[in-house]
Design a protein around this motif. Sequence first.
Motif, PDB file in Angstrom:
ATOM      1  N   ALA A  76      36.797  12.167   7.251  1.00  0.00           N
ATOM      2  CA  ALA A  76      37.150  13.352   8.037  1.00  0.00           C
ATOM      3  C   ALA A  76      35.832  14.029   8.370  1.00  0.00           C
ATOM      4  O   ALA A  76      34.791  13.675   7.798  1.00  0.00           O
ATOM      5  CB  ALA A  76      38.043  14.278   7.230  1.00  0.00           C
ATOM      6  N   VAL A  98      33.806  17.890  10.045  1.00  0.00           N
ATOM      7  CA  VAL A  98      33.819  19.232  10.620  1.00  0.00           C
ATOM      8  C   VAL A  98      32.549  19.377  11.457  1.00  0.00           C
ATOM      9  O   VAL A  98      31.574  18.668  11.245  1.00  0.00           O
ATOM     10  CB  VAL A  98      33.884  20.342   9.545  1.00  0.00           C
ATOM     11  N   ASP A 158      33.942  25.829   7.575  1.00  0.00           N
ATOM     12  CA  ASP A 158      35.398  25.881   7.396  1.00  0.00           C
ATOM     13  C   ASP A 158      35.641  26.315   5.955  1.00  0.00           C
ATOM     14  O   ASP A 158      35.418  25.554   5.020  1.00  0.00           O
ATOM     15  CB  ASP A 158      36.014  24.504   7.664  1.00  0.00           C
ATOM     16  N   LEU A 170      39.486  23.946   3.321  1.00  0.00           N
ATOM     17  CA  LEU A 170      39.679  22.541   3.702  1.00  0.00           C
ATOM     18  C   LEU A 170      41.098  22.030   3.431  1.00  0.00           C
ATOM     19  O   LEU A 170      41.394  20.879   3.691  1.00  0.00           O
ATOM     20  CB  LEU A 170      38.657  21.662   2.971  1.00  0.00           C
ATOM     21  N   ASN A 230      43.699  22.517   5.097  1.00  0.00           N
ATOM     22  CA  ASN A 230      44.381  22.143   6.343  1.00  0.00           C
ATOM     23  C   ASN A 230      43.674  21.012   7.094  1.00  0.00           C
ATOM     24  O   ASN A 230      44.083  20.637   8.175  1.00  0.00           O
ATOM     25  CB  ASN A 230      44.544  23.366   7.254  1.00  0.00           C
ATOM     26  N   ASN A 231      42.617  20.456   6.516  1.00  0.00           N
ATOM     27  CA  ASN A 231      41.921  19.308   7.121  1.00  0.00           C
ATOM     28  C   ASN A 231      42.497  18.019   6.559  1.00  0.00           C
ATOM     29  O   ASN A 231      42.820  17.943   5.378  1.00  0.00           O
ATOM     30  CB  ASN A 231      40.427  19.387   6.831  1.00  0.00           C
ATOM     31  N   ARG A 232      42.606  16.982   7.375  1.00  0.00           N
ATOM     32  CA  ARG A 232      43.256  15.734   6.984  1.00  0.00           C
ATOM     33  C   ARG A 232      42.323  14.542   7.129  1.00  0.00           C
ATOM     34  O   ARG A 232      41.443  14.526   7.984  1.00  0.00           O
ATOM     35  CB  ARG A 232      44.494  15.483   7.856  1.00  0.00           C
ATOM     36  N   THR A 267      45.586  15.847   2.912  1.00  0.00           N
ATOM     37  CA  THR A 267      44.519  16.850   2.885  1.00  0.00           C
ATOM     38  C   THR A 267      43.243  16.296   2.244  1.00  0.00           C
ATOM     39  O   THR A 267      43.306  15.501   1.308  1.00  0.00           O
ATOM     40  CB  THR A 267      44.968  18.120   2.139  1.00  0.00           C
ATOM     41  N   ASP A 316      41.111  18.374   0.872  1.00  0.00           N
ATOM     42  CA  ASP A 316      40.776  19.348  -0.166  1.00  0.00           C
ATOM     43  C   ASP A 316      40.711  18.680  -1.533  1.00  0.00           C
ATOM     44  O   ASP A 316      41.635  17.982  -1.942  1.00  0.00           O
ATOM     45  CB  ASP A 316      41.834  20.459  -0.176  1.00  0.00           C
TER      46      ASP A 316
END
Length: 149
Positions: free
Chosen positions: A70, A72, A76, A79, A81-83, A93, A95
């Motif tokens: 993943a 960015v 951010d 994390l 909501n990051n996939r 996720t 995270d």
Amino acid sequence: MQRNIMRTLAAGALSTVGLVGIGAATAGATTAAPPVTTAAAGDSAAPAEVGINAAKFYFFKDDNRHGGYAYVTGSDRDLRNNRWLSGPHKGRTIDNGTSSVNNTTSHFVVLSDHPGSCVGPHYYSNAHSSDNDLSNNGFDNKASCVTFR
């Protein structure tokens, strides 16, 4: 004589229309994205990118930049909501799931343990650097916040 003047004026008018047409056609145009070359099948390394697309901070699920990635392009603070974009965990996720990183930006990047507040243990990544194993830094599977400096 009058015929030559009319031809000259007509030729000038066509040239002007042609230039205006070119300007109008390119005024709203966007720069095409550079071609993206992906890794071989079964390899989850990030795409080899150039130009503006290269300025990303990549997260990898496993050591040695494998297992899914993943990225960015700026800070951010959460994390969750990051996939993952590839690999066996695609769609889950990122995270608390990062084991290696690749910093292709010109920024010093800081990973933190707690989303939102970005407190707790930190990991520091220099510009244009990578780390194939975050466990040797005590930061394996802890990234919840990323800040660009």
